[in-house]
Design an enzyme around this catalytic site. Structure first.
Site, PDB file in Angstrom:
ATOM      1  N   ASP A  96       0.865  -1.181   0.000  1.00 33.39           N
ATOM      2  CA  ASP A  96       0.000   0.000   0.000  1.00 33.39           C
ATOM      3  C   ASP A  96       0.901   1.230   0.000  1.00 33.39           C
ATOM      4  OD1 ASP A  96      -2.021  -1.826   0.375  1.00 33.39           O
ATOM      5  OD2 ASP A  96      -2.860  -0.863   2.155  1.00 33.39           O
ATOM      6  N   HIS A 152       4.844  -7.369  -0.172  1.00 36.62           N
ATOM      7  CA  HIS A 152       4.465  -8.649  -0.764  1.00 36.62           C
ATOM      8  C   HIS A 152       5.099  -8.830  -2.143  1.00 36.62           C
ATOM      9  CE1 HIS A 152       1.114  -9.601   2.163  1.00 36.62           C
ATOM     10  NE2 HIS A 152       1.392  -8.335   2.455  1.00 36.62           N
ATOM     11  N   SER A 250       9.010   2.996   4.930  1.00 42.44           N
ATOM     12  CA  SER A 250       9.802   3.744   3.966  1.00 42.44           C
ATOM     13  C   SER A 250       9.377   3.412   2.562  1.00 42.44           C
ATOM     14  CB  SER A 250      11.302   3.531   4.146  1.00 42.44           C
ATOM     15  OG  SER A 250      12.006   4.354   3.239  1.00 42.44           O
TER      16      SER A 250
END
EC number: 4.1.1.65
Length: 283
Positions: A96, A152, A250
């Protein structure tokens, strides 16, 4: 830009070089890892309030149930909240966040921001391991404090190497991206390299100031050593599988070889993405 705004920006950049980056990050890391019930509750409440964290999508919706701030920050999401694009030709977002930059690697250089770039060789930290990506494709995804902070797999592959590259810990944001030369190739990072049906793929987890740590499924939580550390692996991971996580966040950078993929045209700098969303496709 006004004189005042320009002065604030210049002072912020200068402060990046004056602040004891690693020492500050270690102190923050200790606080974030604390399981003291009063301290962790206060920190979680302050963070949740400041950034408007939505726990309704988290697997654990009760902020008081997390054992530490780190546990809260790396919280899992409920099943079905993030759906991984199942098309076999899709390249999906690893996290995200917001796209910082996306496009082609030109003459071995990765675009960072207006007037700034860095070499893929410096990013990877090893000339031989960087070679396959010299004229390839890249996407840089910035994870803000309010985002889900697990990273992921953008495409299925076999993890073959991890390379810890020590470095500085500049803050990562639009101001530093535009004003700190080679920002992502200077900050501490963990490089994950894969064999895929498309050839080589890399996912680079880049640290930043007050990032309390980086963890991968292959190495566990990274312990900064001050030297480059290469490890070999043979770990198969499917698209969408968890690869790692940030403790205070980050940036994740994904790299592919030349003429293997194309990015979806709707994506550009500052586009918002969610983990599992289709960002590109195989050629």
């Amino acid at each position: 830009m006004s004189f005042t705004s320009r002065l604030k920006k210049e002072l912020f950049i200068k402060a990046q070089n004056l602040v004891p980056q690693h020492q500050l990050s270690r102190v923050v890391g200790k606080v974030a890892a604390s399981e003291n019930p009063i301290l962790k509750a206060a920190v979680i409440h302050a963070f949740k309030t400041k950034y408007g964290i939505d726990l309704s999508i988290a697997e654990q919706g009760n902020a008081l149930k997390y054992k530490s701030f780190n546990d809260f920050f790396t919280r899992a999401l409920k099943d079905g909240v993030r759906l991984v694009d199942e098309n076999p030709d899709s390249i999906v977002s690893p996290a995200d966040g917001a796209i910082s930059q996306i496009g082609k690697i030109t003459a071995g250089e990765v675009f960072q921001a207006k007037g700034q770039s860095f070499s893929v060789e410096k990013l990877i930290g090893d000339p031989q391991l960087a070679q396959p990506f010299q004229e390839g494709e890249f996407a840089t995804v910035y994870l803000s404090p309010r985002d889900y902070h697990r990273v992921h797999m953008p495409f299925s592959g076999t993890l073959t190497e991890t390379l810890y590259v020590p470095g500085e810990l500049f803050s990562v944001n639009q101001v530093t991206a535009e004003n700190v030369p080679g920002l992502f190739a200077r900050n501490e990072r963990m490089v994950c390299l894969f064999d895929t049906e498309l050839g080589r793929m890399a996912v680079v987890l880049v640290g930043a100031m007050i990032v309390a740590g980086i963890e991968t499924v292959a190495t566990g939580k990274v312990k900064p050593s001050g030297r480059i550390e290469l490890q070999h692996h043979e770990l198969k991971l499917e698209k969408g599988a968890e690869l790692g996580r940030f403790y205070l966040g980050s940036t994740a950078i994904i790299l592919f070889e030349k003429d293997k993929i194309e990015w979806e045209k709707r994506f550009k700098a500052e586009s918002v993405v969610v983990m599992g969303e289709r960002m590109g496709h195989t050629i």
